[in-house]
Design a protein around this motif. Structure first.
Motif, short mmCIF file in Angstrom:
data_model
loop_
_atom_site.label_atom_id
_atom_site.label_comp_id
_atom_site.label_asym_id
_atom_site.label_seq_id
_atom_site.Cartn_x
_atom_site.Cartn_y
_atom_site.Cartn_z
N TYR A 112 0.84 -1.21 0.00
CA TYR A 112 0.00 0.00 0.00
C TYR A 112 0.87 1.25 0.00
O TYR A 112 0.64 2.19 -0.77
CB TYR A 112 -0.92 0.05 1.22
CG TYR A 112 -1.97 -1.02 1.29
CD1 TYR A 112 -2.55 -1.56 0.15
CD2 TYR A 112 -2.41 -1.50 2.51
CE1 TYR A 112 -3.53 -2.54 0.23
CE2 TYR A 112 -3.38 -2.48 2.61
CZ TYR A 112 -3.93 -2.99 1.45
OH TYR A 112 -4.90 -3.96 1.54
N ALA A 113 1.86 1.28 0.87
CA ALA A 113 2.71 2.46 0.99
C ALA A 113 3.53 2.67 -0.29
O ALA A 113 3.64 3.80 -0.79
CB ALA A 113 3.63 2.33 2.20
N TYR A 114 4.08 1.61 -0.80
CA TYR A 114 4.94 1.71 -2.00
C TYR A 114 4.12 2.09 -3.23
O TYR A 114 4.54 2.90 -4.05
CB TYR A 114 5.66 0.38 -2.20
CG TYR A 114 6.80 0.43 -3.19
CD1 TYR A 114 7.93 1.18 -2.94
CD2 TYR A 114 6.74 -0.30 -4.36
CE1 TYR A 114 8.99 1.22 -3.84
CE2 TYR A 114 7.78 -0.28 -5.28
CZ TYR A 114 8.91 0.48 -5.01
OH TYR A 114 9.95 0.50 -5.90
N ALA A 115 2.93 1.53 -3.34
CA ALA A 115 2.09 1.78 -4.52
C ALA A 115 1.54 3.20 -4.55
O ALA A 115 1.17 3.69 -5.62
CB ALA A 115 0.93 0.78 -4.56
N ARG A 118 3.72 4.80 -6.95
CA ARG A 118 4.11 4.04 -8.14
C ARG A 118 2.86 3.72 -8.97
O ARG A 118 2.13 2.78 -8.64
CB ARG A 118 4.79 2.73 -7.76
CG ARG A 118 6.03 2.85 -6.90
CD ARG A 118 7.21 3.25 -7.75
NE ARG A 118 8.49 3.20 -7.12
CZ ARG A 118 8.94 3.99 -6.15
NH1 ARG A 118 8.15 4.86 -5.61
NH2 ARG A 118 10.17 3.88 -5.71
N PRO A 119 2.61 4.49 -10.05
CA PRO A 119 1.41 4.24 -10.86
C PRO A 119 1.29 2.81 -11.37
O PRO A 119 0.20 2.25 -11.41
CB PRO A 119 1.56 5.22 -12.02
CG PRO A 119 2.47 6.29 -11.51
CD PRO A 119 3.39 5.61 -10.54
N GLY A 120 2.41 2.17 -11.69
CA GLY A 120 2.36 0.79 -12.17
C GLY A 120 1.83 -0.16 -11.13
O GLY A 120 1.07 -1.08 -11.44
N LEU A 121 2.19 0.06 -9.87
CA LEU A 121 1.69 -0.80 -8.81
C LEU A 121 0.24 -0.50 -8.47
O LEU A 121 -0.49 -1.38 -8.04
CB LEU A 121 2.56 -0.70 -7.57
CG LEU A 121 3.81 -1.57 -7.62
CD1 LEU A 121 4.66 -1.39 -6.38
CD2 LEU A 121 3.47 -3.04 -7.80
N LYS A 122 -0.18 0.73 -8.65
CA LYS A 122 -1.60 1.03 -8.47
C LYS A 122 -2.42 0.21 -9.46
O LYS A 122 -3.47 -0.32 -9.12
CB LYS A 122 -1.87 2.52 -8.66
CG LYS A 122 -1.49 3.36 -7.48
CD LYS A 122 -1.88 4.80 -7.69
CE LYS A 122 -1.45 5.65 -6.53
NZ LYS A 122 -1.76 7.06 -6.72
N LEU A 123 -1.91 0.08 -10.68
CA LEU A 123 -2.61 -0.74 -11.68
C LEU A 123 -2.65 -2.20 -11.26
O LEU A 123 -3.65 -2.88 -11.47
CB LEU A 123 -1.94 -0.58 -13.05
CG LEU A 123 -2.02 0.81 -13.68
CD1 LEU A 123 -1.20 0.86 -14.97
CD2 LEU A 123 -3.46 1.19 -13.95
N VAL A 124 -1.58 -2.68 -10.66
CA VAL A 124 -1.54 -4.07 -10.17
C VAL A 124 -2.59 -4.25 -9.08
O VAL A 124 -3.34 -5.23 -9.08
CB VAL A 124 -0.13 -4.42 -9.64
CG1 VAL A 124 -0.14 -5.74 -8.88
CG2 VAL A 124 0.86 -4.47 -10.80
N MET A 125 -2.66 -3.30 -8.16
CA MET A 125 -3.66 -3.40 -7.09
C MET A 125 -5.08 -3.31 -7.64
O MET A 125 -5.97 -4.02 -7.19
CB MET A 125 -3.39 -2.31 -6.05
CG MET A 125 -2.09 -2.55 -5.28
SD MET A 125 -1.75 -1.27 -4.07
CE MET A 125 -3.00 -1.65 -2.85
#
Length: 186
Positions: A112-115, A118-125
């Protein structure tokens, strides 16, 4: 023989798993190539051979984590054959030994904190949430599926941090309320 030597063709996978272990142990800010290589049992040079940098490595490791958590969700909930059984499975998932392990919770907090940056990790979530909601839509309308998914997400965090977490029966009752059950079904 190190883990990496026992499976040279899987060195990349070993590094990804070691990255998750390092994140769980040291937090995202404490992770280094050196710590990951030591946990993986690989030479330090392997880190840059397989990954362009630490951000690439962290993002791919978190993608792996999200996929595994999603697979577990699908496995547990996918066996339901009715809305009531789906609510039962959700309650079991929140209270179960797989989802709410200290390691998984630490990885979720760190993700949660890292994303957040990081737009790419927001997409993963978002993809992870979509998979969960799509599965729940087998038994519930899209809005209810989304509410149930959000409830599970939040309650897993509460379940491991609350000094007096709700019990399975209380959680099951709340899930039933969200799902629109008329009475207690279980």
């Amino acid at each position: 023989m190190s883990k990496a030597e026992s499976a040279p063709s899987g060195r990349r996978d070993i590094i990804l798993d070691a990255t998750l272990d390092a994140i769980a142990e040291h937090g995202i800010n404490g992770v280094t190539h050196r710590k990951i290589a030591a946990l993986a049992g690989v030479p330090l040079g392997s880190m840059t051979y397989y990954f362009t940098g630490i951000d690439d490595l962290l993002e791919e490791a978190f993608c792996r984590f999200a996929d595994r958590m999603s697979e577990s969700f699908i496995h547990h909930i996918g066996q339901a054959t009715s809305p009531a059984m789906a609510c039962d499975a959700l309650a079991d998932l929140i209270c179960g030994a797989y989802m709410t392990t200290p390691r998984n919770m630490e990885l979720m907090y760190q993700l949660y904190a890292y994303a957040a940056r990081r737009p790419g990790l927001k997409l993963v979530m978002q993809a992870w949430m979509r998979r969960s909601q799509t599965l729940l839509e087998h038994w519930f309308d899209p809005v209810t599926a989304r509410a149930l998914d959000a409830f599970v997400e939040g309650m897993t965090l509460h379940y491991v941090t609350d000094s007096a977490p709700l019990g399975r029966e209380q959680l099951r009752e709340l899930l039933g309320r969200i799902a629109g059950e008329e009475g207690r079904v279980s």
